[in-house]
Design a protein around this motif. Sequence first.
Motif, short mmCIF file in Angstrom:
data_model
loop_
_atom_site.label_atom_id
_atom_site.label_comp_id
_atom_site.label_asym_id
_atom_site.label_seq_id
_atom_site.Cartn_x
_atom_site.Cartn_y
_atom_site.Cartn_z
N SER A 93 49.29 -32.20 -3.33
CA SER A 93 50.32 -31.16 -3.24
C SER A 93 49.69 -29.78 -3.37
O SER A 93 50.00 -28.86 -2.59
CB SER A 93 51.37 -31.38 -4.33
N ILE A 97 49.45 -26.72 -0.37
CA ILE A 97 50.00 -25.38 -0.56
C ILE A 97 48.89 -24.32 -0.44
O ILE A 97 49.09 -23.24 0.12
CB ILE A 97 50.71 -25.29 -1.92
N VAL A 102 52.66 -22.46 3.48
CA VAL A 102 53.82 -23.26 3.09
C VAL A 102 54.97 -22.35 2.69
O VAL A 102 54.83 -21.51 1.80
CB VAL A 102 53.46 -24.21 1.93
N VAL A 105 58.99 -26.05 -0.39
CA VAL A 105 58.55 -27.20 -1.17
C VAL A 105 59.81 -27.94 -1.62
O VAL A 105 60.68 -27.35 -2.27
CB VAL A 105 57.71 -26.80 -2.40
N PHE A 127 53.92 -22.21 -6.81
CA PHE A 127 55.11 -22.07 -6.00
C PHE A 127 55.48 -20.61 -5.70
O PHE A 127 56.54 -20.36 -5.13
CB PHE A 127 56.30 -22.74 -6.69
N LYS A 130 57.51 -19.18 -2.43
CA LYS A 130 58.05 -20.34 -1.71
C LYS A 130 59.55 -20.50 -1.96
O LYS A 130 60.07 -20.10 -3.00
CB LYS A 130 57.36 -21.65 -2.14
#
Length: 225
Positions: A93, A97, A102, A105, A127, A130
């Motif tokens: 994962s 990313i 990306v 998610v 993250f 995102k």
Amino acid sequence: MSATMSMIRPSAIAQFDDNGTTRLLPISEREVSRTASFFRRVLASDWDLRGRFALILGTQADAYFLSAFERALQERGVTVCNSEANSWDGARSEATIRRFDVAIVAVVTPTVLDAIRNAGHDAKTLFQGKIVWASGAAYDVLDGAEGIDLRRWIPLGPAFAIEGRHRGGAHYDGREWLIEPVGDTLYVSSRLDRAMPFDRLPVALAARINTDPCPGGALGPRLVL
């Protein structure tokens, strides 16, 4: 569990959570196609996704809704990458990313967060920038983190609700499902033909229904926890 006899021939077998008990869920291509159409409506206001990537995290049990989600994303020009939603795939994962642009998610669960942490990474940092759809306690962990477009993904037994860009609750497909809130329980019934129809399946979750129009244009009710 309250389910009626099969109405149409299934094309695959998925699973769903019946208040802590995992049960088989026969599904048809017709259901997957309708679910993809629902996702297209919810994603319509996310206009800047073309040419970017989505990291989809799940298991074979999630194939019913994730395959429809992937189909809707691919129609928007999004390239789909996958990782397993298990305790040992956090490194894949993180690498996905880090290496690709990306934008999305989904679906982040407590297991996914544990896997990322076990691989030596911080999900709140990973993250950043995102759109992150998170479920259950994983949403609570990420809530308030700066730089994350955090949205709810709510399992509802064989159904689900997904928050859109404009919040106000999580959309569910009101053409496909009837959701009836009674106290701390939601009763889930199918409205259309399904390989495994449901009649007032209880889901232990307290919520209310928001029927106000969504600014993003996605028609139908939203579930507010």
